[in-house]
Design a protein around this motif. Sequence first.
Motif, PDB file in Angstrom:
ATOM      1  N   ASP A  98       0.832  -1.208   0.000  1.00  0.00           N
ATOM      2  CA  ASP A  98       0.000   0.000   0.000  1.00  0.00           C
ATOM      3  C   ASP A  98       0.861   1.249   0.000  1.00  0.00           C
ATOM      4  OD1 ASP A  98      -2.356  -1.572   0.278  1.00  0.00           O
ATOM      5  OD2 ASP A  98      -1.951  -1.745   2.427  1.00  0.00           O
ATOM      6  N   VAL A  99       1.970   1.191   0.765  1.00  0.00           N
ATOM      7  CA  VAL A  99       2.830   2.362   0.880  1.00  0.00           C
ATOM      8  C   VAL A  99       4.292   1.950   0.812  1.00  0.00           C
ATOM      9  CG1 VAL A  99       1.155   3.663   2.253  1.00  0.00           C
ATOM     10  CG2 VAL A  99       2.873   2.252   3.403  1.00  0.00           C
ATOM     11  N   ALA A 100       5.124   2.895   0.415  1.00  0.00           N
ATOM     12  CA  ALA A 100       6.566   2.717   0.402  1.00  0.00           C
ATOM     13  C   ALA A 100       7.196   3.916   1.103  1.00  0.00           C
ATOM     14  CB  ALA A 100       7.096   2.602  -1.027  1.00  0.00           C
ATOM     15  N   VAL A 101       8.189   3.662   1.935  1.00  0.00           N
ATOM     16  CA  VAL A 101       8.889   4.716   2.673  1.00  0.00           C
ATOM     17  C   VAL A 101      10.294   4.826   2.097  1.00  0.00           C
ATOM     18  CG1 VAL A 101       9.664   5.514   4.923  1.00  0.00           C
ATOM     19  CG2 VAL A 101       7.515   4.231   4.724  1.00  0.00           C
ATOM     20  N   VAL A 102      10.620   6.008   1.607  1.00  0.00           N
ATOM     21  CA  VAL A 102      11.870   6.213   0.878  1.00  0.00           C
ATOM     22  C   VAL A 102      12.679   7.298   1.570  1.00  0.00           C
ATOM     23  CG1 VAL A 102      12.894   6.788  -1.342  1.00  0.00           C
ATOM     24  CG2 VAL A 102      10.684   5.610  -1.261  1.00  0.00           C
ATOM     25  N   ALA A 103      13.970   7.038   1.786  1.00  0.00           N
ATOM     26  CA  ALA A 103      14.856   8.009   2.424  1.00  0.00           C
ATOM     27  C   ALA A 103      15.990   8.375   1.479  1.00  0.00           C
ATOM     28  CB  ALA A 103      15.426   7.437   3.723  1.00  0.00           C
ATOM     29  N   GLY A 104      16.402   9.649   1.565  1.00  0.00           N
ATOM     30  CA  GLY A 104      17.548  10.094   0.776  1.00  0.00           C
ATOM     31  C   GLY A 104      17.176  10.487  -0.635  1.00  0.00           C
TER      32      GLY A 104
ATOM     33  N   GLY B 176      18.621   3.952   2.161  1.00  0.00           N
ATOM     34  CA  GLY B 176      18.724   5.355   1.774  1.00  0.00           C
ATOM     35  C   GLY B 176      19.945   6.021   2.375  1.00  0.00           C
ATOM     36  N   LEU B 177      20.382   5.579   3.560  1.00  0.00           N
ATOM     37  CA  LEU B 177      21.598   6.136   4.165  1.00  0.00           C
ATOM     38  C   LEU B 177      22.815   5.823   3.307  1.00  0.00           C
ATOM     39  CD1 LEU B 177      21.135   5.434   7.987  1.00  0.00           C
ATOM     40  CD2 LEU B 177      21.056   7.631   6.808  1.00  0.00           C
ATOM     41  N   ARG B 178      22.864   4.618   2.770  1.00  0.00           N
ATOM     42  CA  ARG B 178      23.981   4.237   1.904  1.00  0.00           C
ATOM     43  C   ARG B 178      23.978   5.123   0.649  1.00  0.00           C
ATOM     44  NH1 ARG B 178      27.038  -0.660   1.574  1.00  0.00           N
ATOM     45  NH2 ARG B 178      28.280  -0.607  -0.318  1.00  0.00           N
ATOM     46  N   THR B 179      22.798   5.423   0.128  1.00  0.00           N
ATOM     47  CA  THR B 179      22.705   6.286  -1.053  1.00  0.00           C
ATOM     48  C   THR B 179      23.220   7.690  -0.737  1.00  0.00           C
ATOM     49  OG1 THR B 179      20.783   5.054  -1.854  1.00  0.00           O
ATOM     50  CG2 THR B 179      21.145   7.244  -2.781  1.00  0.00           C
ATOM     51  N   SER B 180      22.806   8.241   0.408  1.00  0.00           N
ATOM     52  CA  SER B 180      23.266   9.579   0.790  1.00  0.00           C
ATOM     53  C   SER B 180      24.768   9.602   1.004  1.00  0.00           C
ATOM     54  CB  SER B 180      22.550  10.034   2.064  1.00  0.00           C
ATOM     55  OG  SER B 180      21.190  10.281   1.807  1.00  0.00           O
ATOM     56  N   LEU B 181      25.315   8.523   1.589  1.00  0.00           N
ATOM     57  CA  LEU B 181      26.755   8.450   1.785  1.00  0.00           C
ATOM     58  C   LEU B 181      27.477   8.441   0.441  1.00  0.00           C
ATOM     59  CD1 LEU B 181      29.232   8.086   3.621  1.00  0.00           C
ATOM     60  CD2 LEU B 181      28.843   5.603   3.492  1.00  0.00           C
TER      61      LEU B 181
ATOM     62  N   ARG C  24      20.246   7.493  21.523  1.00  0.00           N
ATOM     63  CA  ARG C  24      19.572   6.425  22.274  1.00  0.00           C
ATOM     64  C   ARG C  24      20.561   5.433  22.848  1.00  0.00           C
ATOM     65  NH1 ARG C  24      16.763   1.737  22.483  1.00  0.00           N
ATOM     66  NH2 ARG C  24      17.705   0.813  20.648  1.00  0.00           N
ATOM     67  N   LEU C  25      21.671   5.199  22.127  1.00  0.00           N
ATOM     68  CA  LEU C  25      22.666   4.223  22.569  1.00  0.00           C
ATOM     69  C   LEU C  25      23.841   4.889  23.299  1.00  0.00           C
ATOM     70  CD1 LEU C  25      22.749   1.918  19.400  1.00  0.00           C
ATOM     71  CD2 LEU C  25      21.508   1.561  21.539  1.00  0.00           C
ATOM     72  N   SER C  26      23.721   6.197  23.584  1.00  0.00           N
ATOM     73  CA  SER C  26      24.767   6.945  24.311  1.00  0.00           C
ATOM     74  C   SER C  26      26.103   6.894  23.599  1.00  0.00           C
ATOM     75  CB  SER C  26      24.897   6.405  25.749  1.00  0.00           C
ATOM     76  OG  SER C  26      23.678   6.535  26.454  1.00  0.00           O
ATOM     77  N   LEU C  27      26.086   7.109  22.289  1.00  0.00           N
ATOM     78  CA  LEU C  27      27.292   7.133  21.480  1.00  0.00           C
ATOM     79  C   LEU C  27      27.529   8.539  20.944  1.00  0.00           C
ATOM     80  CD1 LEU C  27      26.711   3.820  19.491  1.00  0.00           C
ATOM     81  CD2 LEU C  27      28.429   4.193  21.272  1.00  0.00           C
ATOM     82  N   GLY C  28      28.741   8.757  20.411  1.00  0.00           N
ATOM     83  CA  GLY C  28      29.055  10.026  19.798  1.00  0.00           C
ATOM     84  C   GLY C  28      28.511  10.095  18.385  1.00  0.00           C
ATOM     85  N   PHE C  29      28.438  11.317  17.851  1.00  0.00           N
ATOM     86  CA  PHE C  29      27.849  11.488  16.518  1.00  0.00           C
ATOM     87  C   PHE C  29      28.504  12.666  15.801  1.00  0.00           C
ATOM     88  CE2 PHE C  29      24.543  13.233  13.655  1.00  0.00           C
ATOM     89  CZ  PHE C  29      24.303  12.094  12.894  1.00  0.00           C
ATOM     90  N   VAL C  30      28.830  12.445  14.530  1.00  0.00           N
ATOM     91  CA  VAL C  30      29.374  13.493  13.664  1.00  0.00           C
ATOM     92  C   VAL C  30      28.391  13.672  12.523  1.00  0.00           C
ATOM     93  CG1 VAL C  30      31.283  14.214  12.194  1.00  0.00           C
ATOM     94  CG2 VAL C  30      31.741  12.858  14.267  1.00  0.00           C
ATOM     95  N   SER C  31      27.719  14.804  12.485  1.00  0.00           N
ATOM     96  CA  SER C  31      26.657  15.026  11.509  1.00  0.00           C
ATOM     97  C   SER C  31      27.214  15.221  10.103  1.00  0.00           C
ATOM     98  CB  SER C  31      25.834  16.244  11.908  1.00  0.00           C
ATOM     99  OG  SER C  31      24.830  16.490  10.943  1.00  0.00           O
ATOM    100  N   LEU C  32      26.495  14.657   9.126  1.00  0.00           N
ATOM    101  CA  LEU C  32      26.813  14.865   7.716  1.00  0.00           C
ATOM    102  C   LEU C  32      25.663  15.560   6.995  1.00  0.00           C
ATOM    103  CD1 LEU C  32      28.551  11.475   6.781  1.00  0.00           C
ATOM    104  CD2 LEU C  32      29.631  13.670   7.329  1.00  0.00           C
ATOM    105  N   GLY C  33      24.639  15.968   7.754  1.00  0.00           N
ATOM    106  CA  GLY C  33      23.531  16.696   7.140  1.00  0.00           C
ATOM    107  C   GLY C  33      22.185  16.100   7.479  1.00  0.00           C
ATOM    108  N   GLU C  34      21.151  16.613   6.805  1.00  0.00           N
ATOM    109  CA  GLU C  34      19.795  16.113   6.981  1.00  0.00           C
ATOM    110  C   GLU C  34      19.354  15.344   5.743  1.00  0.00           C
ATOM    111  OE1 GLU C  34      17.165  19.290   8.072  1.00  0.00           O
ATOM    112  OE2 GLU C  34      17.584  18.968  10.209  1.00  0.00           O
ATOM    113  N   GLN C  35      18.522  14.357   5.986  1.00  0.00           N
ATOM    114  CA  GLN C  35      18.062  13.494   4.908  1.00  0.00           C
ATOM    115  C   GLN C  35      16.533  13.454   4.928  1.00  0.00           C
ATOM    116  OE1 GLN C  35      18.291   9.118   5.361  1.00  0.00           O
ATOM    117  NE2 GLN C  35      19.552   9.139   3.512  1.00  0.00           N
ATOM    118  N   PRO C  36      15.883  13.642   3.787  1.00  0.00           N
ATOM    119  CA  PRO C  36      14.416  13.580   3.761  1.00  0.00           C
ATOM    120  C   PRO C  36      13.923  12.135   3.780  1.00  0.00           C
ATOM    121  CG  PRO C  36      15.250  13.983   1.558  1.00  0.00           C
ATOM    122  CD  PRO C  36      16.452  14.004   2.462  1.00  0.00           C
ATOM    123  N   VAL C  37      12.796  11.929   4.453  1.00  0.00           N
ATOM    124  CA  VAL C  37      12.108  10.640   4.443  1.00  0.00           C
ATOM    125  C   VAL C  37      10.694  10.891   3.952  1.00  0.00           C
ATOM    126  CG1 VAL C  37      11.374   8.647   5.788  1.00  0.00           C
ATOM    127  CG2 VAL C  37      13.478   9.848   6.405  1.00  0.00           C
ATOM    128  N   GLN C  38      10.281  10.169   2.924  1.00  0.00           N
ATOM    129  CA  GLN C  38       8.969  10.380   2.316  1.00  0.00           C
ATOM    130  C   GLN C  38       8.142   9.095   2.381  1.00  0.00           C
ATOM    131  OE1 GLN C  38      10.690  11.534  -1.490  1.00  0.00           O
ATOM    132  NE2 GLN C  38       9.768  13.568  -1.253  1.00  0.00           N
TER     133      GLN C  38
END
Length: 624
Positions: free
Chosen positions: A465-471, A524-529, A585-599
């Motif tokens: 019925d639906v598809a969720v697409v990121a990146g 989608g994360l792999r695509t953005s990378l 959530r897992l109490s880890l560090g993070f280095v941002s590479l930007g924002e990614q749309p999810v549709q």
Amino acid sequence: MARKEFRDLATPEQAHEAIRSLSLEGGIDRVPLSEARGRVLVTRVDAELDVPGFDRSSLDGYALRASDTFGADEADPARLELVGEVHAGEEPGLEVEPGEAVEISTGAVMPPGADTMVPVERTDLEDGTVLVRTSVAPGDNVMFAGADVAAGERALGPGTQLTPRETGLLSALGVDEVPVRSRPRVGIVSTGDELVRPGGDLESARGQIYDVNSYTVAAGVEEAGGEAVLYPHAGDDPAEMERVLREAAEGCDLVLSSGSTSASAVDVIYRVIEEQGELLLHGVSVKPGKPMLIGRLERSDSAGRSAYVGLPGYPVSAMMVFRTFVAPAIREAAGVPEPETATLTGRLAREERSEQGRHRLLPVGVTTDGDGEYLVYPVDKGSGATTSLVEADGVVEIDADTDYLEVGATLEVRLFSPDRRLPTLFGVGEDDPTLNRVLDRLVRPRYLPIGSRPALRRLRTGAPDVAVVAGPVEPDREPEGTELGSWDREWGLIVPAGNPAEVEGLESLVDRDLRFVNRTTDSGLRTSLGVALAELADERGQDRHDLTAAIDGFDLGLRAHESPARRVIAGEADVALGLQETAERLSLGFVSLGEQPVQVWAAADRIDKPGVRELKSALRKKLE
């Protein structure tokens, strides 16, 4: 140890016949009524008393003689003297004479002399006189002795399965113990050095996995009417296998093992059966489930032999074989009727190829198209994927001579149970924490996190019925349908808490010797990378492939947004691709590479489907 080859594969019909020959029928148990639910009577039960055992009032009102009310009506009521009262659970202490009435409660014993009763709402009471404003006939509003069940009547026959209804009848008859068909005791033994019981410590580095089959098979045994007995896990040592199998055979009518049934040097159960009993069958021409064993195990007592069936080790294969071949035999032995068969007919949503020469049991999911017609899609991730057990709604049997089913083919689906409720929404696509919270608001959704690229392909086939697409989405892969909602998520590199390696961005990943864990190519994360690395390559005047080749672990892709991060927690990687929300959530560090749309996209013909409308509403509320 010499390798054991499969004997000539038996047909499914021969496998059924071999299991029927094991004769699982047991004896008779006498069980307390409180423990008899679901059990099956072996003899007829006759009523030993009248139910009720006395004439009783059906309503609150007045017991009297019918002849005293003849001609009474609203304008000219009969006037009777109130001479007493009778309550439920007490013996009447008076007799009703002509012109008298006795107040009586529902279920109370009718007093002598009274042959009828009048409901209280058809009367008035004035100074000890009952005004009866209706005429009644003898027996009105009275349940006579034996009206429910009369002494000597046949109450229940042999073969009756005791539900709450039958239990209520037996209770009314005063029965406190019933003779029922013995439930076959089924011993369950899982084999394999890699297995650990749930709750135990798992060492993934040693290839250990949790034991799935013991509990799923045990639940299936109980559902079929048997008594499941779990035995200690047996490894791959032949002596230990023999010891556990012998212990199970001594105390059970049937022994079910899972694993160690295929034709390899470490799969030795068939040798134990051959040496300690009788091997009737090894190998069935069915998929999944080819390496099934059927035989008998010797007992040390005079009871002879215990029946034995060896199930495949993979959970899907084990449960398919159990449901198809073993469960019917357990039900027959327990006297439990075959469950009501629920089938439906639907169209195949995407083509399916099958191995010719083997009867196939294909787990499938079912959804509906825009017109409410059933669509059937395979849910076959392989026999080792336990999620196939819960993502499927039923089974399609494919004949051994069929090797291809085309899109639109009409298929008959045998549902796992008559009360199986199909999902209200079927979605596929990207794994995302925000989406998971939205799905929690819906009624019976089904969502398969297969990644963005496969989701777009599936949406075009018309199954979901639906598809969720990121990146980013390539222009020639634009979704076909209607967008229901979208949001942005922050993505980047997940590192240990405090970022001890001082990772600053993609440059650190490319230029330094860091162990990296990527996502699968469908993500989608792999695509953005990939897009970000291509931009970095352009800035440096380098080839993108040179950059990816410089990243240690770039080609190692894991599913789901948490899996790579957990490699960082385990110390198996320095950097992982992931989301900021996951890192927090897992109490880890993070280095941002930007924002990614999810549709979230809906198939064009499903906009008015109730589940899609519910999703659209939940998205709007969540994103407001």
